[in-house]
Enzyme design. Structure first.
Site, short mmCIF file in Angstrom:
data_model
loop_
_atom_site.label_atom_id
_atom_site.label_comp_id
_atom_site.label_asym_id
_atom_site.label_seq_id
_atom_site.Cartn_x
_atom_site.Cartn_y
_atom_site.Cartn_z
N HIS A 471 173.62 14.70 113.81
CA HIS A 471 173.92 15.75 112.84
C HIS A 471 174.95 16.73 113.41
O HIS A 471 176.00 16.98 112.81
CB HIS A 471 172.63 16.49 112.48
CG HIS A 471 172.81 17.63 111.53
ND1 HIS A 471 172.49 17.54 110.20
CD2 HIS A 471 173.28 18.88 111.70
CE1 HIS A 471 172.77 18.69 109.60
NE2 HIS A 471 173.25 19.53 110.50
N GLU A 472 174.64 17.25 114.58
CA GLU A 472 175.55 18.24 115.17
C GLU A 472 176.88 17.60 115.54
O GLU A 472 177.93 18.24 115.46
CB GLU A 472 174.90 18.91 116.39
CG GLU A 472 173.63 19.71 116.06
CD GLU A 472 173.82 20.72 114.93
OE1 GLU A 472 174.94 21.23 114.75
OE2 GLU A 472 172.84 21.01 114.21
N HIS A 475 179.07 17.69 112.54
CA HIS A 475 179.76 18.99 112.45
C HIS A 475 180.91 19.04 113.44
O HIS A 475 182.00 19.55 113.15
CB HIS A 475 178.80 20.13 112.80
CG HIS A 475 177.82 20.51 111.72
ND1 HIS A 475 178.22 20.80 110.44
CD2 HIS A 475 176.48 20.68 111.76
CE1 HIS A 475 177.13 21.14 109.73
NE2 HIS A 475 176.07 21.06 110.50
N HIS A 478 183.91 17.39 112.23
CA HIS A 478 184.54 18.21 111.18
C HIS A 478 185.52 19.20 111.83
O HIS A 478 186.57 19.52 111.28
CB HIS A 478 183.44 18.96 110.41
CG HIS A 478 183.81 19.43 109.04
ND1 HIS A 478 183.01 20.26 108.31
CD2 HIS A 478 184.89 19.20 108.25
CE1 HIS A 478 183.58 20.51 107.14
NE2 HIS A 478 184.72 19.88 107.08
ZN LIG Z 1 174.01 21.41 110.12
#
Ligand SMILES: [Zn+2]
Length: 685
Positions: A471-472, A475, A478
């Site tokens: 998940h991280e 990010h 991104h």
């Molecule tokens: Zn998040």
């Protein structure tokens, strides 16, 4: 005689590899003077832009703003990385001092009437300025930001807004520090004989935690999620589970100096007042107006669609757990501190699968490599470990390059829990991508709180931890893949109900069998996870989703209700939470994933206030987006990956989120994929 003070390393040119800050040379007492100097410099720049006699142009106003405040960015970035990941009493003191200063500074920018007049003039004739699409978007975002901050209001309203903003900033800092203080203050110190049920990895982690806290040879359960959730899952000592659970859910609610309830009441009241000044009925209306969802009603519609189904599923789960309690001869009603323990047992019985059997296959280093390879297969990125000086010995760095071998950025992974780190997991940056001044490459961090193993032992993750890592890292990508010119639009600078799309989407690749087969290898034997075990693991994906969905959705609904109050003066936080949960018919055996007194998403910084629904909003997007890959029959389909990079991971805030999604997918998302993913599609509401 004159004495020349040594230059402040925070304000000097940074000559270390990759332009990293000179962490070793930075002392906490240097932050305040650096902030003061950087704020003054930025303020002077703003005044110069606002006071120009030349008529406003995109270059002399918008671009000039984009180029301003660079020292402040540098100082803030370093400071907030440390304040989150490696804080101290000295850093916390600076944080308390500086947060109202930063709020005041932000007011000086966004409530500057002369500056707003220039932006408004440009905005009014935007169609005739000959702007590129990106420039038009930047102008639009500036205009929106200024209006939403109150730039168009009269002086009296602006003065009140400025005061509210400063107070909110201080309260937010205090809130986060109180939670950390409660977490630091607690450790359940155990003896060998208290560890019944705990598998080896949990014992090793508890031993390491005790050692770090000055109790060598003993075992400590802390309030870090990995530590206490693990204990709740495995400890057969019901009395100790209750102790840990009570401490965990009472963070921020212990009375005394660290109690957060009065702070919450004050913050909610001030937020509502600010929203009214800006012409909105409630804070939630104000907040959602600039999100993809647009209105609280739209967010609530989605949550309602899920809530009834989730509760029905959770109640069925509870009945099954209660039955297991009875079968074991237990003569008690299932309590919140029993849920994880019996859920784990039932999972083991149903799927012949237990966390202790799985965990040796999820080594931290292998999961990092798995996240990297996924990025290689999707986007052609490569990752090479580099030895550069960072702020803590546990933090590690990798240079990221593209398929042509060109430098993309630096990625820093800081994975282990420690007492100086705030709880949770997050992505942040020391530098963002942009092209306004040269080809500026990003420095991106992932900060997590995984249990640190004893010396010489491999770091093992739970499957949930591994998902958090992915998940991280989503990010992180991104930020790393951002491909914009203007800093305002870079990377994760998107609405918060869109920002979880890249992260939650990335979690899907952890479950792709070819990734799991390659990287889920036993820590001792090096053997890949047996196919049968892998199949069973994947078969449990929807197991326990009633609980997980209720735990989350309750938070999102309470958040919307709290920030949807029209007259929140005199709020009794304890009564509000209790009554709202009763109204929602919250199952008694489940506690909100984050209770209000420690709900940092809402009150520490406040980035998710009236925005916790975002995770589910984004999950509608991520479930639907991953289906785009599944429809091709290839989880790494190159054409789909290219669109994903062009319109999502690389696109920052270049487009309205709905447009960006449509450009990627060809249509807006539907909720069906989310319900299917959570196993809620065949449950009656
Ligand atoms: Zn998040």
């Amino acid at each position: 005689m004159t004495k020349t003070a040594a230059p402040n390393p925070l304000l000097a040119g940074w000559t270390a590899a990759f332009g990293l800050p000179p962490f070793a040379a930075i002392a906490p007492q240097q932050f305040r003077p650096a902030f003061d100097a950087a704020i003054a410099a930025h303020r002077a720049e703003i005044e110069t832009i606002a006071a120009q006699t030349a008529p406003p142009t995109f270059a002399n106003t918008i671009e000039a703003l984009e180029l301003s405040g660079r020292d402040l960015d540098k100082v803030s970035n370093v400071f907030f990385v440390l304040a989150g990941a490696d804080t101290s009493d000295a850093i916390e003191a600076v944080e308390r001092e500086v947060s109202p200063l930063l709020a005041r500074h932000s007011n000086a920018l966004y409530l500057n009437r002369a500056l707003y007049a220039r932006i408004a003039a440009l905005y009014a004739k935007r169609a005739t300025l000959g702007l590129t699409p990106e420039q038009a978007r930047v102008l639009d975002r500036y205009h929106t930001r200024f209006v939403r901050a109150g730039a168009a209001l009269d002086q009296k309203a602006q003065d009140r807004l400025a005061a509210i903003n400063e107070t909110l900033a201080s309260l937010g800092t205090q809130f986060g520090q109180n939670v950390l203080a409660d977490e630091k203050a607690y450790a359940l110190i155990l003896e060998e004989g208290d560890l019944a049920g705990l598998p080896d990895f949990a014992r090793a982690a508890a031993r390491a935690a005790a050692e770090e806290r000055g109790h060598p040879g003993k075992y400590a359960i802390t309030l870090a999620r990995s530590s206490c959730e693990g204990f709740l899952q495995f400890s057969s000592r019901r009395d100790l589970r209750e102790k840990v659970f009570q401490a965990w859910i009472r963070r921020g609610e212990n009375g005394g100096a660290t109690d957060n309830r009065a702070l919450i009441a004050e913050m909610v009241r001030l937020r509502a007042e600010r929203a009214k000044l800006l012409g909105f009925e409630t804070f939630a209306d104000y907040r959602l107006d600039d999100q993809m969802a647009k209105t609280p009603a739209a967010a609530r519609k989605l949550l309602d669609e899920v809530w009834g189904r989730a509760r029905a599923k959770a109640k069925a789960e509870r009945d099954a757990l209660q039955k297991l309690v009875a079968e074991e001869g237990g003569n008690f009603a299932l309590a919140p501190w029993d849920w994880r323990y019996y859920a784990e047992k039932l999972r083991k019985a149903r799927y012949d699968l237990d966390e202790a059997e799985i965990k040796p296959y999820f080594q931290l280093d292998k999961m990092v490599a798995a996240a990297f390879e996924t990025a290689t297969r999707l986007f052609g990125l490569t990752f090479t470990a580099v030895d550069v000086p960072l702020y803590h010995p546990d933090a590690r760095a990798w240079e990221v390059k593209d398929a042509q071998g060109k430098h993309v950025g630096l990625f820093i992974g800081d994975y282990f829990a420690r007492a100086s780190k705030h709880s949770g997991a997050w992505m942040t940056s020391l530098r963002d991508q942009e092209k306004l001044i040269g080809d500026t490459r990003p420095i991106i961090l992932n900060v997590c709180n995984f249990s640190k193993p004893a010396t010489g032992e491999p770091a093992l993750l739970s499957f949930d931890d591994a998902r958090t890592l992915f998940h991280e890292f989503g990010h992180g990508l991104h930020g790393l893949l951002s491909n914009v010119t203007y800093p305002l639009l870079a990377g994760t600078a998107v609405p918060s109900d869109f920002v979880e799309l890249p992260s939650q989407l990335y979690e899907h690749w952890l479950e792709v069998p070819e990734i799991l087969q390659k990287y889920a290898r036993h820590a001792r034997t090096g053997e890949p996870m047996p196919k049968a075990l892998l199949d069973r693991l994947l078969a449990t994906r929807t197991y326990g989703q009633g609980f997980a969905t209720v735990e989350y959705t309750a938070c999102a609904l309470v958040d919307l209700d709290l920030h949807g109050l029209k007259e929140p003066a005199g709020l009794d936080v304890t009564a509000f939470e209790r009554d709202d949960l009763a109204r929602l018919d919250m199952p008694a055996e489940i506690v909100m994933r984050h209770r209000l007194p420690h709900f940092q998403h809402l009150f520490s910084g406040g980035g998710y206030a009236a925005g916790y629904y975002s995770y589910m909003w984004s999950e509608v997007l991520d479930a639907d987006a991953f289906e785009a890959f599944e429809e091709t029959g290839n989880a790494f389909d190159p054409a789909t990956a290219q669109r994903l990079r062009d319109f999502i991971y690389g696109a920052g805030n270049l487009r309205d989120p709905a447009e960006a999604y449509k450009a990627f997918r060809g249509r807006l998302p539907a909720v069906d994929a989310l319900l299917k993913k959570r196993g809620l599609n065949d449950v009656a509401a």
